[in-house]
Scaffold this motif. Structure first.
Motif, PDB file in Angstrom:
ATOM      1  N   ILE A 191      34.748  95.837  26.318  1.00  0.00           N
ATOM      2  CA  ILE A 191      35.658  95.065  25.478  1.00  0.00           C
ATOM      3  C   ILE A 191      35.222  95.184  24.020  1.00  0.00           C
ATOM      4  CG2 ILE A 191      36.606  92.772  24.987  1.00  0.00           C
ATOM      5  CD1 ILE A 191      35.769  92.049  27.941  1.00  0.00           C
ATOM      6  N   PHE A 192      36.151  95.615  23.171  1.00  0.00           N
ATOM      7  CA  PHE A 192      35.889  95.672  21.740  1.00  0.00           C
ATOM      8  C   PHE A 192      36.893  94.777  21.030  1.00  0.00           C
ATOM      9  CE2 PHE A 192      36.778  97.514  17.525  1.00  0.00           C
ATOM     10  CZ  PHE A 192      35.552  97.276  16.952  1.00  0.00           C
ATOM     11  N   THR A 193      36.374  93.860  20.216  1.00  0.00           N
ATOM     12  CA  THR A 193      37.208  92.977  19.409  1.00  0.00           C
ATOM     13  C   THR A 193      36.987  93.366  17.960  1.00  0.00           C
ATOM     14  OG1 THR A 193      36.857  91.222  21.051  1.00  0.00           O
ATOM     15  CG2 THR A 193      37.761  90.560  18.904  1.00  0.00           C
ATOM     16  N   SER A 194      38.032  93.922  17.331  1.00  0.00           N
ATOM     17  CA  SER A 194      37.862  94.445  15.967  1.00  0.00           C
ATOM     18  C   SER A 194      37.654  93.347  14.926  1.00  0.00           C
ATOM     19  CB  SER A 194      39.051  95.330  15.575  1.00  0.00           C
ATOM     20  OG  SER A 194      40.244  94.586  15.594  1.00  0.00           O
ATOM     21  N   ASP A 195      38.199  92.166  15.161  1.00  0.00           N
ATOM     22  CA  ASP A 195      37.998  91.051  14.236  1.00  0.00           C
ATOM     23  C   ASP A 195      37.936  89.753  15.043  1.00  0.00           C
ATOM     24  OD1 ASP A 195      37.927  89.164  12.214  1.00  0.00           O
ATOM     25  OD2 ASP A 195      39.646  89.980  11.128  1.00  0.00           O
ATOM     26  N   THR A 196      36.754  89.164  15.084  1.00  0.00           N
ATOM     27  CA  THR A 196      36.554  87.937  15.862  1.00  0.00           C
ATOM     28  C   THR A 196      37.056  86.693  15.141  1.00  0.00           C
ATOM     29  OG1 THR A 196      34.357  87.556  14.929  1.00  0.00           O
ATOM     30  CG2 THR A 196      34.479  88.902  16.951  1.00  0.00           C
ATOM     31  N   GLY A 197      37.413  86.849  13.845  1.00  0.00           N
ATOM     32  CA  GLY A 197      37.802  85.690  13.034  1.00  0.00           C
ATOM     33  C   GLY A 197      36.622  85.113  12.282  1.00  0.00           C
ATOM     34  N   ASN A 198      35.419  85.626  12.554  1.00  0.00           N
ATOM     35  CA  ASN A 198      34.196  85.163  11.881  1.00  0.00           C
ATOM     36  C   ASN A 198      33.624  86.242  10.966  1.00  0.00           C
ATOM     37  OD1 ASN A 198      34.257  82.741  13.341  1.00  0.00           O
ATOM     38  ND2 ASN A 198      33.133  83.656  15.044  1.00  0.00           N
ATOM     39  N   ASN A 199      34.492  87.133  10.472  1.00  0.00           N
ATOM     40  CA  ASN A 199      34.072  88.267   9.635  1.00  0.00           C
ATOM     41  C   ASN A 199      33.136  89.205  10.405  1.00  0.00           C
ATOM     42  OD1 ASN A 199      34.269  89.765   7.226  1.00  0.00           O
ATOM     43  ND2 ASN A 199      32.274  88.982   6.552  1.00  0.00           N
ATOM     44  N   THR A 200      33.361  89.305  11.712  1.00  0.00           N
ATOM     45  CA  THR A 200      32.575  90.221  12.541  1.00  0.00           C
ATOM     46  C   THR A 200      33.483  90.939  13.533  1.00  0.00           C
ATOM     47  OG1 THR A 200      32.109  88.556  14.244  1.00  0.00           O
ATOM     48  CG2 THR A 200      30.482  88.771  12.462  1.00  0.00           C
ATOM     49  N   SER A 201      32.984  92.061  14.023  1.00  0.00           N
ATOM     50  CA  SER A 201      33.574  92.707  15.189  1.00  0.00           C
ATOM     51  C   SER A 201      32.595  92.496  16.341  1.00  0.00           C
ATOM     52  CB  SER A 201      33.809  94.205  14.940  1.00  0.00           C
ATOM     53  OG  SER A 201      32.580  94.872  14.732  1.00  0.00           O
ATOM     54  N   ARG A 202      33.082  92.627  17.572  1.00  0.00           N
ATOM     55  CA  ARG A 202      32.214  92.369  18.723  1.00  0.00           C
ATOM     56  C   ARG A 202      32.427  93.453  19.778  1.00  0.00           C
ATOM     57  NH1 ARG A 202      32.334  86.882  22.468  1.00  0.00           N
ATOM     58  NH2 ARG A 202      30.473  87.363  23.715  1.00  0.00           N
ATOM     59  N   LEU A 203      31.312  93.970  20.271  1.00  0.00           N
ATOM     60  CA  LEU A 203      31.346  94.940  21.361  1.00  0.00           C
ATOM     61  C   LEU A 203      30.590  94.353  22.544  1.00  0.00           C
ATOM     62  CD1 LEU A 203      32.012  97.747  22.502  1.00  0.00           C
ATOM     63  CD2 LEU A 203      29.873  98.562  21.483  1.00  0.00           C
ATOM     64  N   GLN A 204      31.261  94.330  23.696  1.00  0.00           N
ATOM     65  CA  GLN A 204      30.665  93.828  24.935  1.00  0.00           C
ATOM     66  C   GLN A 204      30.925  94.868  26.016  1.00  0.00           C
ATOM     67  OE1 GLN A 204      33.526  90.420  24.474  1.00  0.00           O
ATOM     68  NE2 GLN A 204      31.899  89.391  25.612  1.00  0.00           N
ATOM     69  N   PHE A 205      29.890  95.153  26.804  1.00  0.00           N
ATOM     70  CA  PHE A 205      30.125  96.008  27.964  1.00  0.00           C
ATOM     71  C   PHE A 205      29.064  95.806  29.030  1.00  0.00           C
ATOM     72  CE2 PHE A 205      28.036  98.940  24.887  1.00  0.00           C
ATOM     73  CZ  PHE A 205      26.895  99.288  25.590  1.00  0.00           C
ATOM     74  N   GLU A 206      29.464  96.154  30.236  1.00  0.00           N
ATOM     75  CA  GLU A 206      28.573  96.235  31.379  1.00  0.00           C
ATOM     76  C   GLU A 206      28.902  97.561  32.066  1.00  0.00           C
ATOM     77  OE1 GLU A 206      27.728  91.794  33.019  1.00  0.00           O
ATOM     78  OE2 GLU A 206      29.750  92.601  33.387  1.00  0.00           O
ATOM     79  N   ILE A 207      27.890  98.415  32.168  1.00  0.00           N
ATOM     80  CA  ILE A 207      28.071  99.727  32.776  1.00  0.00           C
ATOM     81  C   ILE A 207      27.009  99.900  33.851  1.00  0.00           C
ATOM     82  CG2 ILE A 207      28.154 102.224  32.387  1.00  0.00           C
ATOM     83  CD1 ILE A 207      28.857 101.569  29.427  1.00  0.00           C
TER      84      ILE A 207
END
Length: 162
Positions: free
Chosen positions: A71-87
């Motif tokens: 999951i990639f969120t380009s703008d979290t609303g907190n002036n950040t992007s977020r990358l989450q993964f489980e592989i």
């Protein structure tokens, strides 16, 4: 006379002479070098290696992976992007391994490869024999350098460190 001549020529022939040499090899993963020596049987007139040989990092044989979530969120609303993964990284071999998972990513039409293990909550630097490890990552990055619109996983490799 011919027999003496042939046996004299044969005794000076070193084509059957073989020796074992040690060849130092090294490779880089994430700007860290790893090295080991291999042995090889060569003709006696083969020169001894004087310099270590740079090689491609060895990959884990029979390696497979399964993306559980990415999951990639380009703008979290907190002036950040977020990358989450489980592989899920699978080692179907009868031996344990130490290494580094390398992910190939396409981000806004730019493809690159790298390890996310140093910032992962589960890094998978080791995978037991006939087992698996779930590479788990969840990080936010500032948007101060610009917005990244897309992050797509292309491939995963497992490069050995010993």
């Amino acid at each position: 006379m011919i027999i003496i001549l042939l046996s004299a020529c044969h005794s000076n022939d070193d084509s059957d002479c073989m020796k074992t040499i040690t060849i130092p090899q090294f490779y880089f993963i994430n700007n860290q070098s790893y090295s080991y020596d291999i042995t090889q049987e060569v003709p006696c007139d083969f020169p001894e290696p004087s310099e270590p040989e740079l090689i491609e990092p060895p990959e884990l044989e029979n390696f497979s992976y399964e993306v559980l979530n990415f999951i990639f969120t380009s703008d979290t609303g907190n002036n950040t992007s977020r990358l989450q993964f489980e592989i899920k990284l699978n080692n179907p071999n009868d031996y344990s391994v130490s290494g580094v998972p390398i992910l190939t990513i396409n981000s806004d039409e730019l493809e690159f490869s790298g390890s996310f293990s140093n910032n992962a909550s589960i890094s998978c630097f080791e995978i037991n024999a006939n087992s698996s490890c779930i590479l788990t990552y969840d990080q936010e990055e500032s948007l101060d350098l610009g917005i990244i619109n897309s992050y797509e996983l292309i491939n995963v490799q497992y490069l050995l460190t010993n």
